[in-house]
Design a protein around this motif. Sequence first.
Motif, PDB file in Angstrom:
ATOM      1  N   VAL A   1      47.952 -25.942  43.676  1.00 36.06           N
ATOM      2  CA  VAL A   1      46.556 -25.645  44.014  1.00 36.06           C
ATOM      3  C   VAL A   1      46.247 -24.220  43.567  1.00 36.06           C
ATOM      4  O   VAL A   1      45.229 -23.937  42.943  1.00 36.06           O
ATOM      5  N   ASP A   2      47.172 -23.314  43.863  1.00 33.83           N
ATOM      6  CA  ASP A   2      46.979 -21.920  43.473  1.00 33.83           C
ATOM      7  C   ASP A   2      46.925 -21.784  41.961  1.00 33.83           C
ATOM      8  O   ASP A   2      46.172 -20.975  41.431  1.00 33.83           O
TER       9      ASP A   2
ATOM     10  N   ASN B   1      45.324 -32.849  35.446  1.00 36.18           N
ATOM     11  CA  ASN B   1      44.288 -32.337  36.328  1.00 36.18           C
ATOM     12  C   ASN B   1      44.246 -33.275  37.539  1.00 36.18           C
ATOM     13  O   ASN B   1      43.830 -34.416  37.423  1.00 36.18           O
TER      14      ASN B   1
ATOM     15  N   GLN C   1      49.207 -20.974  49.922  1.00 40.18           N
ATOM     16  CA  GLN C   1      48.945 -20.981  48.474  1.00 40.18           C
ATOM     17  C   GLN C   1      49.300 -19.650  47.824  1.00 40.18           C
ATOM     18  O   GLN C   1      49.605 -19.584  46.643  1.00 40.18           O
TER      19      GLN C   1
ATOM     20  N   MET D   1      43.960 -22.959  45.133  1.00 38.54           N
ATOM     21  CA  MET D   1      43.004 -22.543  46.155  1.00 38.54           C
ATOM     22  C   MET D   1      42.244 -23.733  46.704  1.00 38.54           C
ATOM     23  O   MET D   1      42.246 -24.794  46.123  1.00 38.54           O
TER      24      MET D   1
ATOM     25  N   HIS E   1      40.143 -16.204  41.285  1.00 37.39           N
ATOM     26  CA  HIS E   1      40.728 -15.383  42.346  1.00 37.39           C
ATOM     27  C   HIS E   1      40.147 -13.988  42.216  1.00 37.39           C
ATOM     28  O   HIS E   1      40.723 -13.118  41.594  1.00 37.39           O
TER      29      HIS E   1
ATOM     30  N   GLU F   1      52.376 -29.941  37.993  1.00 38.16           N
ATOM     31  CA  GLU F   1      53.337 -29.160  37.212  1.00 38.16           C
ATOM     32  C   GLU F   1      53.354 -29.628  35.756  1.00 38.16           C
ATOM     33  O   GLU F   1      53.504 -28.829  34.830  1.00 38.16           O
TER      34      GLU F   1
ATOM     35  N   GLY G   1      45.704 -23.808  40.031  1.00 43.55           N
ATOM     36  CA  GLY G   1      44.498 -24.449  39.521  1.00 43.55           C
ATOM     37  C   GLY G   1      44.738 -25.842  38.963  1.00 43.55           C
ATOM     38  O   GLY G   1      43.849 -26.446  38.377  1.00 43.55           O
ATOM     39  N   GLN G   2      45.939 -26.374  39.148  1.00 46.19           N
ATOM     40  CA  GLN G   2      46.244 -27.698  38.609  1.00 46.19           C
ATOM     41  C   GLN G   2      45.828 -28.821  39.556  1.00 46.19           C
ATOM     42  O   GLN G   2      45.551 -29.927  39.138  1.00 46.19           O
ATOM     43  N   VAL G   3      45.875 -28.535  40.840  1.00 45.27           N
ATOM     44  CA  VAL G   3      45.503 -29.536  41.827  1.00 45.27           C
ATOM     45  C   VAL G   3      44.297 -29.020  42.601  1.00 45.27           C
ATOM     46  O   VAL G   3      44.256 -27.850  42.996  1.00 45.27           O
ATOM     47  N   THR G   4      43.303 -29.876  42.781  1.00 48.58           N
ATOM     48  CA  THR G   4      42.197 -29.538  43.663  1.00 48.58           C
ATOM     49  C   THR G   4      42.379 -30.362  44.929  1.00 48.58           C
ATOM     50  O   THR G   4      42.568 -31.572  44.866  1.00 48.58           O
TER      51      THR G   4
ATOM     52  N   LYS H   1      36.243 -27.710  39.752  1.00 48.69           N
ATOM     53  CA  LYS H   1      36.431 -26.819  38.607  1.00 48.69           C
ATOM     54  C   LYS H   1      35.501 -27.233  37.468  1.00 48.69           C
ATOM     55  O   LYS H   1      35.322 -28.393  37.201  1.00 48.69           O
TER      56      LYS H   1
END
Lengths: 266, 230, 641
Positions: free
Chosen positions: C182-183, C62, A125, B1, B9, C58, C185-188, A266
Motif C-alpha cells: 500500500v505504501d 495494480n 504502512q 497509503m 506522500h 510485489e 502504491g501497488q495496492v489500494t 490513483k
Amino acid sequence: MKLKLTIWRQKNPGTKGKFVTYPVNDVNPEMSMLECLDVLNESLIERGEEPVAFEHDCREGICGSCGFMISGVAHGPQPATTVCQLTMRHFKDGDELVLEPWRSASFPFVKDLVVDRRAFDRIIQSGGYVSVSTGNAPDGNDIPVGKEIADRAMDAAACIGCGACVAACPNGSAALFTGAKIAHLGILPQGKPEQDRRAVRMVAQMHTEGFGSCTNIGECTGVCPKEIPLEVIARMNRDYLFGAWTERSEVINTIAPATDWNFREK
Amino acid sequence: MSAAVAGPHTNRAPSFWQSTNGKKAVMAVTGAILFLFIIGHLLGNLQIFESRERLNTYSHFLKSLGELLWIVRGVLILAVVLHIVATVQLALRNRKARPIAYAKKKSVNSSYADRTMYWSGPIILAFVIFHLLEFTAGTLHPGAAAFSEHDVYYNVVSGFSVWWVSAWYIFSMILLGFHLRHGIWSMFQSVGINHPRHTPLLKQAALWIAILITAGYISIPVSVLAGWVR
Amino acid sequence: MTGTMKLDAGIPSGPIEQAWDKARFDMKLVNPANKRRHTLLVVGSGLAGASASATLGELGYNVKCFCFQDSPRRAHSIAAQGGINAAKNYQNDGDSIYRLFYDTVKGGDFRSREANVYRLAQNSVHIIDQCVAQGVPFAREYGGSLENRSFGGAQVSRTFYARGQTGQQLLLGAYQALERQVDAGQVTMFPRSEMLDLIVIDGQARGIVARNLITGQLSVHMADAVILATGGYGNVYYLSTNAKGSNATAIWRAYKRGALFANPCFTQIHPTCIPVSGDYQSKLTLMSESLRNDGRIWVPKKKGDKRRPNEIPEDERDYYLERKYPAFGNLVPRDVASRNAKAVCDEGRGVGETGLGVYLDFSDAIRRLGEQTIRERYGNLFDMYQRITDEDPYKVPMRIYPAIHYTMGGLWVDYQLQSTIPGLFVLGEANFSDHGANRLGASALMQGLSDGYFIIPYTVGNYLASAKPAKVTGSHPEALAAFAATQQGIAKLLAIKGKRTVDSFHRELGKIVWDDCGMSRTAAGLKEAIGKIRALREEFWQNLNVPGSSDDLNQSLEKAARVADFIELGELMCIDALERNESCGGHFREEYQTPEGEAQRDDQHYSYVAAWGYTGSANPPELYKEPLEFAYVHPSQRSYK
C-alpha cells in the motif's frame, strides 16, 4: 439482573451527540458486554429506534475491532479483557455503566461508539514490516533465534490494534501501539536491517497523525487487553534516537491522514 | 497509503526536535542535568549543619569561580528553558490530541506523582524564581532586616524564621519530591532504557532518592524553625 | 437436475510430484512492464486475501483490496489458535511432503483432489520460510531452531505455532506485507467496503459492485480479474466460532452470477467449544483441541442428573469415548467426538444449565502429573475458560460442546484456483479444493497462505496472458445493470418494514440448519429443513424490520443482506446433504453408517465433487459432478475401535 446503560448516541460527526440512558432489565451475568448491547439493540429495533452502533467481529478478544470506555476505563474494569469477553458478572445489580467511544483527534468519530482507527494502518504502512517479497526467503532455520528473543518479540507482537492505549492515555498518545511494532520487529534478527529507518519513519507518521506525547505513566499498558509492556516504548525511543542520529539526509515523507471515507483512486 | 487519500506522500517528517520522542529525550537530558544540580545544591546546603563558616566559605568559593559559575548557570538556565519549552509544547499538543474530554475517566495504572507532573512543574518553577530572588539576588528577603552579600548563613536562618517562607519551601520541596519520583525513572524510559527486571528497582530507587532529597532540603527550614540552627 | 457440462480441473498429466512444476512451466507469463497495466481486485484481506494482494503488488500488478472491517488486520484468520503444518521434517521423525499429502487426503475422507493436496504439501515448506523472514515470532527452542508440536492426532510433529495465536501472527505478517505494498502504491486498500455483486462481461469476471459501509455509497470497480478470498460460511448456523461479520455474500453473489458451488454440505464441527449459556448467545468460543490429550470426557449415566460433577461417584459416570473406542479413547477424530457428544446430550444426559454440554475432566491428569504440569501445558486455555465461565477448571471439570467452525465446501475451482467463470479466482476457505469432507487441524492456515503467496501469483498471470481480457469501463451495460440491481436489492430490504429483526431470522435459520444439517443428518430431516428454510425465506422478505437508511453506517442493513444470502445457502446445503447418500467426514447421514455406528462412505457412487449451478431463484440448482480419482492414496475405511 438490572443495569442502566448510559450510552453516547451520535448519528454522525456532523450532528451533536448526547448521552442516553437505557434500562436493561434482563441481564444474564453470563452475557458478554457486547451481548448485553445485542439484547438492548433487539429491543430498540422492535421499538422502532435505531440500534447502537458498535464495532465487533471475532468476539473472542483477538481481532481488535471492539472497544469503548466503560465508566471511564477502556474495555472496562477487568484487566487483560476486551469488551467482547467481559462478562456482566463483573457488575452488580443496579449498576449504571457509562459507555463512551474512544476520544482522540487521530481517531475521527464515525457513529455512536464507532471511531475510525485507520491512523494505525498508516503507521504500519510507514515501516511496520520487514521488506521481504514473497519467494526470496531463506530456510526458516537458517538464522537461529533464541527462545527468549522469540518470546520477547511475541510479547510485543501480541498487540491487537484496538486503540485502547490511545483512548486511555491522558495525552492521546499512540506510543504503545507504535512501540509494540517497532519492538516486535526490532528484536528479531529478520527485522534488524531496517531497525533504525523503521523507527524514524513510524515515529514520523505517528507525529503526523496528531497523536499526543508519551509521559511514561503507563495508563496504556494498564488497559491493554494483551498487556503489552511499557518496555516497548523505551525500545521505540531508543531506536528512534539511534535512527535520528545516524540518518543521512534522506528525505522522509509521511502519509497525509485521511479524514473522510470517499475513496479516491490513483 | 490509505485509499481515502491515494495521493503523494507530501507531509514532511518532523525533525528530531519537532517529534514528541525527540522532545521527550531533550526533557530527559535536561532533567538529568537539573537532577545533578539538585543533588549538588543539596550537598552544598547541608553544610549549614556543620558551621556558619563552612557554609559561607562554600558560598564564597562558588562566587570566586567567576566565569565558570556563569557557564554553569548558563547550562542550568538553558536546561530549564528547554525543559519547560518542550513541556509546554507537548502539553499543548496533547490537549489537541483529545479535543473532546471524556464524561468519565478513571486512572488504572499511574501513580499520583505520574499524573501531577504538569502541576508540580510550574509550581516548582514559581518556587525557583522566588528562591532566586530571596537567596541569590536578595531582592526579596522577608524576615531579614537586610540581605547580606557575604553571610549566606544569616540569610538562610533569617529567611526560614518566617513561618510562611518555610511552609512555602517545604511545600515546594514535597512537590519536587513528587516530580523527581516520576522524573528519575522516566528519563531513562525516554532515552530508551527499560528492562523488566531492572526498571522496577529503578522505580524503587527513584522513590527513595526523591524522599531523601526532599528530606534533605526540608531538614534546613525545619531545623531553623525548631531552633536547632540559629 | 443434473447438468451435463463436464468439469475439468485441468490437472497436469504425469507424476503428481512434478505436476505443479509442469503446470508452472506451461503457464504463460506477463511481461514485467505490462503488469502495471493490469488491475486485479482482491476481495477479503485474511490470510489468503492479504497474502495474494501483497504478492501480486510485489510483482507489479495494480491491486485493489477490499475488506468489510475497518482494517485488513481484523480478518478472522486472526483467531486461529493452534498452528500451521509444514512438511519440514525438522524433528527427524519421518515427515515428508508425501506424508503430509497422504494424511490430508485420508483425513479429508477421500473427497479432495489429490493433485491440489500434493501441491499444498509442497508449498507448506515455503510458507514457513516466508513467514519467518517476515518476522513472525514462531515458537523456538533454546538453541534458536523452530519448535514443533504434534496436533490433531498426527503421528509426526509438524505443527509450527506462535503461542495460542498462530493465526494472528501469520495474518499480521501478511497484513504487514500488504501495508508495505500500500505504501509502495501497488495496492489500494478499500476498508469498510463490502462486495455485493460480481460483474461478468462476455463470460469473464470483470469487476465488482461494492458498498462503502460508512457512507452507504455503491461503487463499481472494473478489473482484468477478480480474486475472492472471503472465507467460509459457517455463520449459516448463526452460532459458530466464526467472527460475527464472516459472511458468504461475496461467494453467494458469484454463485448467482454463474460460479459453481461445490460440496456445500461439507462443514466441520469442532468438539471442544465452550457451551452455549443462553438465548442471547452471539458466538461460540473454541478451546484448543490439544485439551483432549489429558482431559477425560464423560457424562452422568443417569438422565437429567443435576448433581454437581464432584458429587457424582466414579461408577455413575460414563466415559463414553473410552467405552466405545478403547483404542483411541478421548483422541478420536473431531467428527467422531462431536457426534458422540451430541448423542449423549440427545439422550438427556448432557450437563450444565442447558443440558447441552459434556464434561472434560482434568482431575485424573492433575492427580497423575500435578497441577503445575497441567498449568504449563494448558494455563492460557484454562484462564480463558475461567474468564468466560467463571469456573476454575483446575477444580471443576470443564464443560464443552461441539460447534461449527470451518466449512470445507465453497466455490468450485480448478487446479489454477479459477472458478467456472473465467477470470474469477477463489482462494482459501472460500474455495472447496483441499480438505475434502473433513479438514485436519493446522491446515487451514497452510491452505490460505499457499493459495495467496504461492499459487495465485502464477495462475492469475497465466490467465491474463492467455485470455487477454479486452478493455472495459464501468459504464459497460453489464456493470450498470449490476449496479442497479444491487441498489434495488438494498432498497427492497429497507422497504419491507416488517416486525422481526434480522438476528431473529438468523437465529431461526441457524437452529434449523444445526438441527437437521449439522452433526448428523437424515433424508427426512433434510427434506423438512428445506421446507422450513423456504418458509423462513418467504417470511424474511415480508416481515423483516431494518431500521435506518442506506446512506450511513447501518449495521442492521449489512446483516440483512448477509442473512438473505445465508438463508439461500442454507437451503443449498440441505439439498447437497440430501443428494449425497453416504456418510463421509463431517457429513454424517444416519442412514449410512457401519454396524458400529461409524460413517459409511460409498466410493462407488459418491466419489465425486458435487458442484451446484444457479438456475434462478425459483428453480432448483443444477448438479455437476467432478469425478475424483485416487491414484496415490487408496480409499479405506477409518476405524478407531
